[in-house]
Design a protein around this motif. Structure first.
Motif, PDB file in Angstrom:
ATOM      1  N   HIS A 110       1.387  -9.543  17.081  1.00  0.00           N
ATOM      2  CA  HIS A 110       0.648  -8.788  16.074  1.00  0.00           C
ATOM      3  C   HIS A 110       0.269  -7.416  16.610  1.00  0.00           C
ATOM      4  N   THR A 111      -0.067  -7.344  17.889  1.00  0.00           N
ATOM      5  CA  THR A 111      -0.430  -6.059  18.484  1.00  0.00           C
ATOM      6  C   THR A 111       0.730  -5.077  18.401  1.00  0.00           C
ATOM      7  N   GLU A 112       1.944  -5.552  18.695  1.00  0.00           N
ATOM      8  CA  GLU A 112       3.121  -4.684  18.644  1.00  0.00           C
ATOM      9  C   GLU A 112       3.419  -4.228  17.216  1.00  0.00           C
ATOM     10  N   LEU A 113       3.100  -5.066  16.254  1.00  0.00           N
ATOM     11  CA  LEU A 113       3.426  -4.775  14.856  1.00  0.00           C
ATOM     12  C   LEU A 113       2.252  -4.164  14.091  1.00  0.00           C
ATOM     13  N   GLN A 114       1.130  -3.964  14.780  1.00  0.00           N
ATOM     14  CA  GLN A 114      -0.089  -3.606  14.075  1.00  0.00           C
ATOM     15  C   GLN A 114       0.048  -2.335  13.241  1.00  0.00           C
ATOM     16  N   ALA A 115       0.669  -1.306  13.806  1.00  0.00           N
ATOM     17  CA  ALA A 115       0.806  -0.049  13.063  1.00  0.00           C
ATOM     18  C   ALA A 115       1.623  -0.257  11.796  1.00  0.00           C
ATOM     19  N   SER A 116       2.722  -1.011  11.908  1.00  0.00           N
ATOM     20  CA  SER A 116       3.563  -1.258  10.735  1.00  0.00           C
ATOM     21  C   SER A 116       2.837  -2.095   9.699  1.00  0.00           C
ATOM     22  N   LEU A 117       2.015  -3.053  10.164  1.00  0.00           N
ATOM     23  CA  LEU A 117       1.262  -3.878   9.225  1.00  0.00           C
ATOM     24  C   LEU A 117       0.190  -3.061   8.500  1.00  0.00           C
ATOM     25  N   VAL A 118      -0.472  -2.165   9.229  1.00  0.00           N
ATOM     26  CA  VAL A 118      -1.451  -1.290   8.584  1.00  0.00           C
ATOM     27  C   VAL A 118      -0.760  -0.409   7.552  1.00  0.00           C
ATOM     28  N   LEU A 119       0.403   0.103   7.911  1.00  0.00           N
ATOM     29  CA  LEU A 119       1.152   0.943   6.981  1.00  0.00           C
ATOM     30  C   LEU A 119       1.511   0.171   5.714  1.00  0.00           C
ATOM     31  N   CYS A 120       1.892  -1.095   5.871  1.00  0.00           N
ATOM     32  CA  CYS A 120       2.200  -1.919   4.694  1.00  0.00           C
ATOM     33  C   CYS A 120       0.986  -2.040   3.786  1.00  0.00           C
ATOM     34  N   ASP A 121      -0.191  -2.231   4.387  1.00  0.00           N
ATOM     35  CA  ASP A 121      -1.407  -2.330   3.583  1.00  0.00           C
ATOM     36  C   ASP A 121      -1.687  -1.025   2.838  1.00  0.00           C
ATOM     37  N   VAL A 122      -1.497   0.101   3.527  1.00  0.00           N
ATOM     38  CA  VAL A 122      -1.725   1.408   2.898  1.00  0.00           C
ATOM     39  C   VAL A 122      -0.761   1.613   1.736  1.00  0.00           C
ATOM     40  N   LEU A 123       0.521   1.282   1.971  1.00  0.00           N
ATOM     41  CA  LEU A 123       1.513   1.453   0.911  1.00  0.00           C
ATOM     42  C   LEU A 123       1.234   0.517  -0.262  1.00  0.00           C
ATOM     43  N   ARG A 124       0.715  -0.667   0.034  1.00  0.00           N
ATOM     44  CA  ARG A 124       0.368  -1.592  -1.050  1.00  0.00           C
ATOM     45  C   ARG A 124      -0.744  -1.002  -1.910  1.00  0.00           C
ATOM     46  N   ALA A 141       3.436  13.299   2.138  1.00  0.00           N
ATOM     47  CA  ALA A 141       4.876  13.226   1.851  1.00  0.00           C
ATOM     48  C   ALA A 141       5.490  11.990   2.492  1.00  0.00           C
ATOM     49  N   MET A 142       5.119  11.695   3.725  1.00  0.00           N
ATOM     50  CA  MET A 142       5.687  10.531   4.406  1.00  0.00           C
ATOM     51  C   MET A 142       5.296   9.235   3.699  1.00  0.00           C
ATOM     52  N   LEU A 143       4.043   9.115   3.266  1.00  0.00           N
ATOM     53  CA  LEU A 143       3.602   7.894   2.607  1.00  0.00           C
ATOM     54  C   LEU A 143       4.226   7.744   1.224  1.00  0.00           C
ATOM     55  N   GLN A 144       4.140   8.787   0.412  1.00  0.00           N
ATOM     56  CA  GLN A 144       4.617   8.678  -0.965  1.00  0.00           C
ATOM     57  C   GLN A 144       6.134   8.514  -1.010  1.00  0.00           C
ATOM     58  N   LEU A 145       6.852   9.253  -0.154  1.00  0.00           N
ATOM     59  CA  LEU A 145       8.317   9.122  -0.143  1.00  0.00           C
ATOM     60  C   LEU A 145       8.737   7.774   0.432  1.00  0.00           C
ATOM     61  N   ARG A 146       8.001   7.264   1.392  1.00  0.00           N
ATOM     62  CA  ARG A 146       8.350   5.943   1.936  1.00  0.00           C
ATOM     63  C   ARG A 146       8.209   4.877   0.849  1.00  0.00           C
ATOM     64  N   LEU A 147       7.162   4.973   0.038  1.00  0.00           N
ATOM     65  CA  LEU A 147       6.983   4.020  -1.060  1.00  0.00           C
ATOM     66  C   LEU A 147       8.092   4.184  -2.089  1.00  0.00           C
ATOM     67  N   ALA A 148       8.461   5.423  -2.384  1.00  0.00           N
ATOM     68  CA  ALA A 148       9.484   5.667  -3.405  1.00  0.00           C
ATOM     69  C   ALA A 148      10.878   5.276  -2.925  1.00  0.00           C
ATOM     70  N   VAL A 149      11.155   5.549  -1.642  1.00  0.00           N
ATOM     71  CA  VAL A 149      12.515   5.337  -1.127  1.00  0.00           C
ATOM     72  C   VAL A 149      12.721   3.905  -0.648  1.00  0.00           C
ATOM     73  N   HIS A 150      11.718   3.357   0.087  1.00  0.00           N
ATOM     74  CA  HIS A 150      11.896   2.048   0.716  1.00  0.00           C
ATOM     75  C   HIS A 150      11.068   0.949   0.087  1.00  0.00           C
ATOM     76  N   GLY A 151      10.122   1.281  -0.765  1.00  0.00           N
ATOM     77  CA  GLY A 151       9.227   0.262  -1.289  1.00  0.00           C
ATOM     78  C   GLY A 151       8.099   0.006  -0.319  1.00  0.00           C
ATOM     79  N   ARG A 152       7.218  -0.950  -0.666  1.00  0.00           N
ATOM     80  CA  ARG A 152       5.992  -1.144   0.091  1.00  0.00           C
ATOM     81  C   ARG A 152       6.241  -1.761   1.461  1.00  0.00           C
ATOM     82  N   GLN A 153       7.466  -2.263   1.739  1.00  0.00           N
ATOM     83  CA  GLN A 153       7.701  -2.918   3.018  1.00  0.00           C
ATOM     84  C   GLN A 153       8.039  -1.946   4.136  1.00  0.00           C
ATOM     85  N   GLY A 154       8.070  -0.652   3.862  1.00  0.00           N
ATOM     86  CA  GLY A 154       8.278   0.285   4.955  1.00  0.00           C
ATOM     87  C   GLY A 154       9.729   0.637   5.157  1.00  0.00           C
TER      88      GLY A 154
END
Length: 565
Positions: free
Chosen positions: A441-455, A534-547
């Motif tokens: 979880h520690t290694e994935l923490q940043a990606s998991l937080v990003l998923c929550d933000v995108l959600r 731009a990074m957050l909104q485009l990531r949601l538009a291009v890749h969806g909420r999973q990053g």
């Protein structure tokens, strides 16, 4: 009426017709009376030539060595004793006329197998089918599950397994093919270990060592008796011995982890043998740990009450490990369920060997392990090593890119469902990097937080930068790829050469796309707030909420992005 193979009769016993259909050993019907297929079968017994039978209603009698007049006598005896059926060996031409006549007179079904078939294999097959039929008519957690445990242990260790109660009676065993030695055959046919071998074990002090704890005892090969090397360990509830698990070496050497796997299997067998000793008393049945573990994992029941059943302190914590087999997306659902069930058995054995109080259950198409501990830590190197070894075993067994996520440690048992949810999300992230076997979880923490933000961003569509929305709309209308290119450029920290290589385009093409994307969206790449949006909104538009497609990018050591010239 249920005609599925091995289906139980109305009283919980197997019917002859479906039972024969469930066997893997080819059995041919020679004489079958009216309604005989509905006869209830309760056991299988092996008799020798000329042997008298007591009353054996419901028994499938294997008449070993019965030929000629002995075959006629075996059929007559089976009919007199009320057997469900009798099995004889026959030539391709079939049974002699006197045997068929005796069968009709005794009104007993007669079945045949080929001359080269081995009686102990047929006995194994019938008992396994009877166990499956019994298991379908009773609650899970009964001794029928010991057959599954024995087969799982055999798969892990490359050996031949049998489970015995404290009196030495065989309760379950694995399929042995042609790897069984003479001792195995005698034990299966007689449902108990032969006395000469028991005497030798007593002289060697094997049983005394088994009573001393969880020791795995090696019994060397006995060439004079034709017996192969074995490992054995005791099954106990506290200080009370319940039985033993035997592991015979087959055609190949036992796996290096065989002692640990054997010890884990013994721990899993203990509650099932407790059930065995309380057979017939439903109120005394021990609920399976998988059932209790599922309630704890999902939060469906009160954690304090479940902890009492599991022998745990509700205030203690538990580390959660999530495992996904990564079955093909279009995999047949029943086949996938079967593979996952078999894998869960392997996980249970490994987990019990690693930690006595480990809990294993399935949820959301995945397998979850809970390791109770007062001061547990999902980043513990020992847990990480264990998870890596488990994934290696499962990948070899399943042939799929199995992955495990060390989801974290719940500080109290009632917080386990929250950690489980993190594990589920972590496995979804890891799916995009199949070469990664284990992640914490520690290694994935940043990606998991990003998923929550995108959600959160996805749940509030009114929170959008109008210019970036216009850029995405432009791509949709023109069929261009400006938004994806700008996102890749930002993710690449402004490294034009590396980003162009990733997109398989020329660097000049990337520079043109970024300038055009900036022109359409009005984004100022020199402003850190606008870059982040731009990074957050485009990531949601291009890749969806999973990053992004690669959730673990390694950014180049270059200055922040500016609009390329």
């Amino acid at each position: 009426m249920d005609d599925t193979p091995g289906a139980p009769a109305h009283d919980g016993r197997a019917r002859l017709g479906p039972l024969l259909a469930a066997l893997t050993v080819p059995v041919t019907v020679a004489v079958l009376g009216t309604e005989a297929t509905e006869t209830a079968v309760t056991e299988v017994i092996v008799t020798g030539p000329g042997e008298d039978l007591d009353a054996v209603p419901g028994a499938l009698v294997l008449a070993a060595g019965a030929r000629g007049a002995a075959a006629v006598r075996a059929v007559t005896e089976a009919g007199r004793a009320g057997a469900a059926a009798v099995v004889l060996k026959a030539d391709p031409a079939g049974l002699p006329a006197p045997v068929l006549a005796a069968a009709r007179e005794a009104a007993v079904p007669v079945l045949t197998v080929t001359q080269d078939e081995r009686w102990y294999r047929l006995a194994e097959d019938v008992r396994a089918a009877l166990s499956r039929a019994s298991r379908s008519a009773t609650a899970p957690g009964t001794t029928g599950d010991l057959f599954s445990l024995a087969q799982t242990l055999a798969t892990i260790t490359r050996g031949v397994v049998s489970v015995e109660d404290a009196a030495g009676h065989v309760l379950a065993y694995s399929r042995s093919q042609d790897e069984a030695d003479e001792l195995r055959r005698l034990t299966v046919l007689g449902r108990a270990c032969p006395e000469p071998y028991l005497k030798r074990l007593r002289e060697q002090g094997v049983f005394q060592r088994l009573r001393s704890g969880e020791e795995v005892v090696e019994v060397p090969e006995q060439p004079d008796l034709g017996y192969r090397r074995r490992l054995v360990t005791g099954i106990a509830a506290g200080h009370r011995p319940l039985g033993t698990i035997w592991l015979q070496e087959g055609a190949r050497p036992l796996a290096p982890n065989a002692p640990e796997a054997l010890r884990g299997a013994a721990r899993l067998a203990a509650p099932q043998l407790v059930d065995h000793y309380h057979q017939g008393d439903p109120s005394a049945r021990v609920a399976s740990r998988a059932e209790l573990a599922h309630g704890l994992l999902t939060g469906r029941f009160d954690a304090g009450a479940l902890a009492g059943h599991l022998g745990l302190d509700p205030s203690q914590g538990a580390t959660v490990v999530a495992v996904d087999l990564r079955d093909p997306e279009r995999s047949d659902a029943p086949a996938a369920d079967l593979r996952r069930g078999e894998a869960a058995g392997i996980v249970s054995v490994h987990a019990a060997a690693f930690r006595r109080d480990a809990l294993v259950t399935q949820a959301c198409g995945q397998i979850y392990v809970m390791l109770p501990a007062r001061n547990g830590d999902a980043d513990d190197p020992a847990v990480h090593r264990w998870a890596g070894e488990l994934v290696t075993v499962l990948r070899r067994q399943s042939g799929t890119p199995v992955q495990a996520a060390l989801a974290g440690t719940a500080r109290r048992l009632d917080a386990v469902p929250e950690v489980k949810a993190r594990g589920h999300q972590a496995l979804r992230l890891m799916a995009r990097t199949p070469e990664r076997a284990v992640a914490t979880h520690t290694e994935l923490q940043a990606s998991l937080v990003l998923c929550d933000v995108l959600r959160l961003l996805d749940e509030h569509p009114g929170t959008r930068h109008a210019g970036l929305a216009a850029l995405v709309a432009h791509d949709a209308e023109a069929g261009s790829d400006l938004a994806r290119s700008l996102l890749a450029y930002l993710d690449g920290f402004g490294d034009v050469a590396r980003t162009a290589e990733t997109l398989t385009i020329h660097p000049n093409t990337l520079r043109y796309r970024v300038r055009k994307a900036v022109s359409i969206s009005g984004i100022d790449l020199g402003d850190p707030d606008q870059r982040l949006v731009a990074m957050l909104q485009l990531r949601l538009a291009v890749h969806g909420r999973q990053g992004p497609a690669a959730p673990f990018p390694v950014p180049p050591a270059t200055p922040g992005p500016t609009v390329p010239a």
